[in-house]
Design a protein around this motif. Structure first.
Motif, short mmCIF file in Angstrom:
data_model
loop_
_atom_site.label_atom_id
_atom_site.label_comp_id
_atom_site.label_asym_id
_atom_site.label_seq_id
_atom_site.Cartn_x
_atom_site.Cartn_y
_atom_site.Cartn_z
N ALA A 1 0.81 1.18 5.26
CA ALA A 1 1.15 2.07 4.15
C ALA A 1 2.58 2.58 4.28
O ALA A 1 3.10 2.76 5.38
CB ALA A 1 0.19 3.25 4.11
N LYS A 2 3.22 2.80 3.15
CA LYS A 2 4.56 3.39 3.12
C LYS A 2 4.66 4.35 1.94
O LYS A 2 3.94 4.21 0.95
CB LYS A 2 5.62 2.31 3.02
N LYS A 3 5.54 5.32 2.07
CA LYS A 3 5.68 6.31 1.01
C LYS A 3 6.14 5.67 -0.29
O LYS A 3 7.02 4.81 -0.29
CB LYS A 3 6.66 7.40 1.42
N ALA A 4 5.55 6.09 -1.39
CA ALA A 4 5.97 5.60 -2.69
C ALA A 4 7.38 6.07 -2.99
O ALA A 4 7.78 7.16 -2.57
CB ALA A 4 5.01 6.10 -3.77
N PRO A 5 8.17 5.28 -3.73
CA PRO A 5 9.53 5.71 -4.08
C PRO A 5 9.58 7.08 -4.75
O PRO A 5 10.50 7.85 -4.54
CB PRO A 5 10.01 4.60 -5.01
N GLY A 6 8.54 7.39 -5.53
CA GLY A 6 8.50 8.69 -6.22
C GLY A 6 7.62 9.69 -5.51
O GLY A 6 7.07 10.60 -6.16
N TYR A 7 7.49 9.58 -4.20
CA TYR A 7 6.59 10.44 -3.41
C TYR A 7 6.85 11.92 -3.67
O TYR A 7 5.92 12.72 -3.81
CB TYR A 7 6.76 10.13 -1.93
N SER A 8 8.10 12.31 -3.72
CA SER A 8 8.45 13.73 -3.85
C SER A 8 8.55 14.20 -5.30
O SER A 8 8.74 15.39 -5.57
CB SER A 8 9.79 14.01 -3.15
N VAL B 1 -1.83 0.11 -17.72
CA VAL B 1 -0.98 0.23 -16.54
C VAL B 1 -0.75 1.70 -16.24
O VAL B 1 -0.28 2.46 -17.11
CB VAL B 1 0.36 -0.49 -16.75
N PHE B 2 -1.08 2.12 -15.03
CA PHE B 2 -0.84 3.49 -14.58
C PHE B 2 0.28 3.47 -13.55
O PHE B 2 0.18 2.79 -12.53
CB PHE B 2 -2.11 4.09 -13.98
N GLU B 3 1.36 4.21 -13.84
CA GLU B 3 2.54 4.20 -12.98
C GLU B 3 2.55 5.48 -12.13
O GLU B 3 2.28 6.57 -12.62
CB GLU B 3 3.80 4.14 -13.85
N PHE B 4 2.82 5.31 -10.84
CA PHE B 4 2.73 6.43 -9.90
C PHE B 4 4.04 6.75 -9.19
O PHE B 4 4.05 7.34 -8.12
CB PHE B 4 1.64 6.14 -8.86
N LEU C 1 0.87 -1.17 0.00
CA LEU C 1 0.00 0.00 0.00
C LEU C 1 0.91 1.23 0.00
O LEU C 1 1.59 1.50 0.98
CB LEU C 1 -0.91 -0.02 1.24
N TYR C 2 0.92 1.95 -1.12
CA TYR C 2 1.85 3.08 -1.28
C TYR C 2 1.12 4.41 -1.13
O TYR C 2 0.00 4.59 -1.62
CB TYR C 2 2.52 3.02 -2.65
N THR C 3 1.80 5.35 -0.48
CA THR C 3 1.22 6.66 -0.19
C THR C 3 1.77 7.72 -1.13
O THR C 3 2.97 7.77 -1.42
CB THR C 3 1.51 7.07 1.26
N LEU C 4 0.87 8.58 -1.60
CA LEU C 4 1.21 9.70 -2.47
C LEU C 4 0.66 10.99 -1.89
O LEU C 4 -0.40 11.00 -1.25
CB LEU C 4 0.62 9.50 -3.87
N SER D 1 -3.39 6.65 -0.37
CA SER D 1 -2.58 5.44 -0.48
C SER D 1 -3.31 4.49 -1.41
O SER D 1 -4.53 4.34 -1.33
CB SER D 1 -2.37 4.79 0.89
N LEU D 2 -2.56 3.85 -2.31
CA LEU D 2 -3.15 2.96 -3.31
C LEU D 2 -2.47 1.61 -3.31
O LEU D 2 -1.27 1.50 -3.04
CB LEU D 2 -3.05 3.55 -4.72
N ALA D 3 -3.25 0.59 -3.65
CA ALA D 3 -2.75 -0.76 -3.85
C ALA D 3 -3.64 -1.45 -4.87
O ALA D 3 -4.75 -0.98 -5.17
CB ALA D 3 -2.73 -1.55 -2.54
N GLN D 4 -3.15 -2.56 -5.40
CA GLN D 4 -3.93 -3.34 -6.36
C GLN D 4 -5.07 -4.04 -5.61
O GLN D 4 -4.85 -4.72 -4.61
CB GLN D 4 -3.05 -4.39 -7.04
N ALA D 5 -6.30 -3.84 -6.06
CA ALA D 5 -7.45 -4.44 -5.39
C ALA D 5 -7.46 -5.95 -5.54
O ALA D 5 -6.99 -6.50 -6.54
CB ALA D 5 -8.75 -3.85 -5.94
#
Length: 564
Positions: free
Chosen positions: A484-491, A400-403, A308-311, A461-465
């Motif tokens: 949840a954890k911060k996405a690698p591209g959060y910033s 595919v949507f990349e975040f 679960l990634y956070t943006l 925060s998003l994840a694959q359902a």
């Protein structure tokens, strides 16, 4: 409030049962399950996701039956409770219900709602409003009005109906109306309410507070609007950010408006101790499922797979607003995969709104065209959609949507509004539309995503359902979002408008040997074309006009607004 383990079915509104189920646990969390309706309008919708019907294959004259999705919730409002159906929406922030005096309702023409304009008893009003007001300059119980300007009389003109009186054509009894005279606990705060939508629907009335019941949970002092005039047969249950409240984002044409914020429904739940955090998780379930749920104050680990990634939410107007107003996030790339074949359309950063009140997906014109072209489709002006060759039933193609370090994969079948299988089963209408106003990730995207909306930290925060119906694994939110954890591209967020360019590779990890290729395709002469590194042709004019006006696309965006 004592929390029980009971699951309570709300009372159904007269007519067809369009109910929600409320679940409460011994922990501070609230689960609300809603029915999912599909159709061109809510009145003509059904629980079954229907296909398209082709009337004339030669002219591609499709009747698009399954244009929109609606998520109905049944509330009991007032004392004693009055049963009212509203539509759940994360893209707006206000709860409003239809008054029983609405002149658009049959048998109500000529009626006027008096109580909202009457002077309210001071002490009780002050007690209720003090629970709901924020800290920033809102109206008080003693103020006569939040503003000095007035709205035009809707009974004289009506938005979009200049010079025409309201036409009493709606049967409002099916979804319920609110009679303030029959509620012992209703209090008007003597401020006006008005909201309009791109499809021409509107609601006009006044604000007040009252008791709202959801199963065994009773909330006093909930702020909502009573629409004594609306051309929509059903109200809205907005659970978005407070910055998007109608009291804070007024119609710019109004004079003397003094914006303020109030505690909307998620915030009231927290203030009453029903949840620990003004946040919730949305699980729309698969598009063919008849129900989904929203979990206030908790996360259900059984509803998603992977991490679960956070943006962070975007604030496109920091000079006007201190905080984000909507659930806008950064899409950092879009691609397509079918088995081992993978294609990247773009790695241009695109701001996009997550909106459960929008059924389809709207993308910049060049990107929408590139996707349709990859699928062998073309745009048909007569119906306002892209039409593609229908894939086989066992097709496993995915958008595919990349975040920024993670992606959400959408089944292509989500985007097929239906197939004209009774007459012609080789063409399908694509649920992606070009838009030069705003990119929107609607229900066809959200169906494959598990989304956590954090109204306090302005994050999602998003994840694959996951749709495997495993046992619930509910984890209550407190100081953070569980798991949840911060996405690698959060910033690495979107910061300024840019033309959508083709090329790049969203399928190569940004860590390890393969460094993500973000080289854009080079456009040739105006009469030539540019080809992405993935082999998807995009004309140089398309690239240059990535956000150019398209009136037909804008009209489609308006028509497909969630509320009619």
């Amino acid at each position: 409030m004592k929390f029980t383990d009971a699951v309570v079915s709300l009372l159904a509104v007269a007519g067809t049962c369009r109910s929600a189920v409320i679940g409460q646990t011994s922990s501070p969390a609230l689960k609300l399950s809603f029915n999912k309706w599909h159709g061109p309008t809510y009145e003509d919708s059904s629980l079954e996701r229907r296909s398209l019907v082709a009337r004339d294959n030669k002219n591609v004259n499709f009747e698009v039956e399954n244009q929109q999705n609606f998520y109905s919730v049944d509330l009991q409002v007032g004392t004693p409770g009055q049963n009212i159906t509203v539509l759940l929406d994360t893209g707006s922030s206000d709860l409003w219900v239809t008054a029983n005096t609405n002149p658009y309702c049959e048998s109500n023409a000529g009626k006027k709602d008096r109580k909202g304009a009457d002077e309210s008893e001071g002490g009780a009003v002050q007690s209720d409003i003090s629970v709901l007001m924020g800290t920033g300059g809102g109206p008080t119980a003693t103020s006569e009005s939040a503003r000095t300007g007035t709205y035009p009389s809707q009974s004289e003109t009506g938005p979009g109906l200049a010079g025409s009186p309201p036409k009493a054509t709606m049967d409002c009894s099916e979804y319920g109306t609110f009679d303030v005279q029959n509620s012992q606990s209703f209090r008007s705060n003597k401020t006006d309410f008005y909201i309009s939508y791109g499809d021409g629907s509107f609601a006009s009335g006044y604000w007040g507070t009252d008791r709202v019941n959801l199963g065994d949970l009773s909330l006093d002092g909930v702020s909502f609007a009573v629409a004594n005039e609306t051309n929509s047969s059903v109200g809205v249950f907005g659970i978005g950010l407070p910055e998007n409240e109608a009291t804070f984002t007024p119609d710019p044409s109004l004079q003397g408006f003094h914006p303020y914020q109030y505690r909307n429904f998620p915030q009231v739940l927290k203030s009453k101790g029903a949840i620990n955090r003004a946040a919730y998780s949305l699980f729309l379930n698969s598009l063919n499922a008849s129900s989904g749920d929203v979990l206030f104050g908790a996360v259900d680990r059984s509803k998603y797979t992977g991490d679960l990634y956070t943006l962070p939410l975007l604030n496109p107007e920091p000079e006007k607003y201190k905080n984000p107003m909507e659930f806008d996030i950064t899409v950092q790339g879009v691609g397509f995969m079918n088995g081992s074949s993978k294609t990247t359309f773009t790695t241009t950063k695109i701001p996009a709104l997550l909106d459960s009140g929008t059924s389809l997906v709207y993308l910049p014109q060049a990107l929408a065209k590139g996707i349709a072209h990859k699928l062998g489709g073309s745009y048909h002006d007569d119906i306002g959609y892209y039409v593609i060759d229908c894939p086989p039933e066992n097709d496993d193609s995915k958008l595919v949507f990349e975040f920024g370090g993670f992606s959400i994969k959408n089944s292509l079948s989500n985007y097929l509004l239906g197939s004209p299988d009774k007459v012609n089963d080789d063409q399908c209408v694509l649920g992606i539309l070009p838009s030069n106003v705003q990119a929107i990730l609607g229900d066809v995207f959200l169906a494959d995503a598990y989304v956590v909306y954090d109204l306090e930290n302005y994050e999602v925060s998003l994840a694959q359902a996951s749709f495997d119906d495993s046992k619930e694994d509910i984890q209550v939110m407190s100081d953070s979002i569980p798991g949840a954890k911060k996405a690698p591209g959060y910033s690495k967020t979107w910061s300024a408008p840019a033309s959508v360019k083709s090329g790049g590779n969203i399928f190569t990890s940004s860590t390890g040997k393969g460094k993500r290729d973000r080289v854009a395709a080079t456009a040739t002469s105006a009469s030539g074309s540019a080809r992405s590194t993935s082999g998807v042709p995009v004309s140089s004019q398309d690239v240059a006009n990535g956000f150019s006006p398209s009136m037909l696309a804008l009209l489609n965006a308006f028509i497909l607004s969630f509320i009619l």
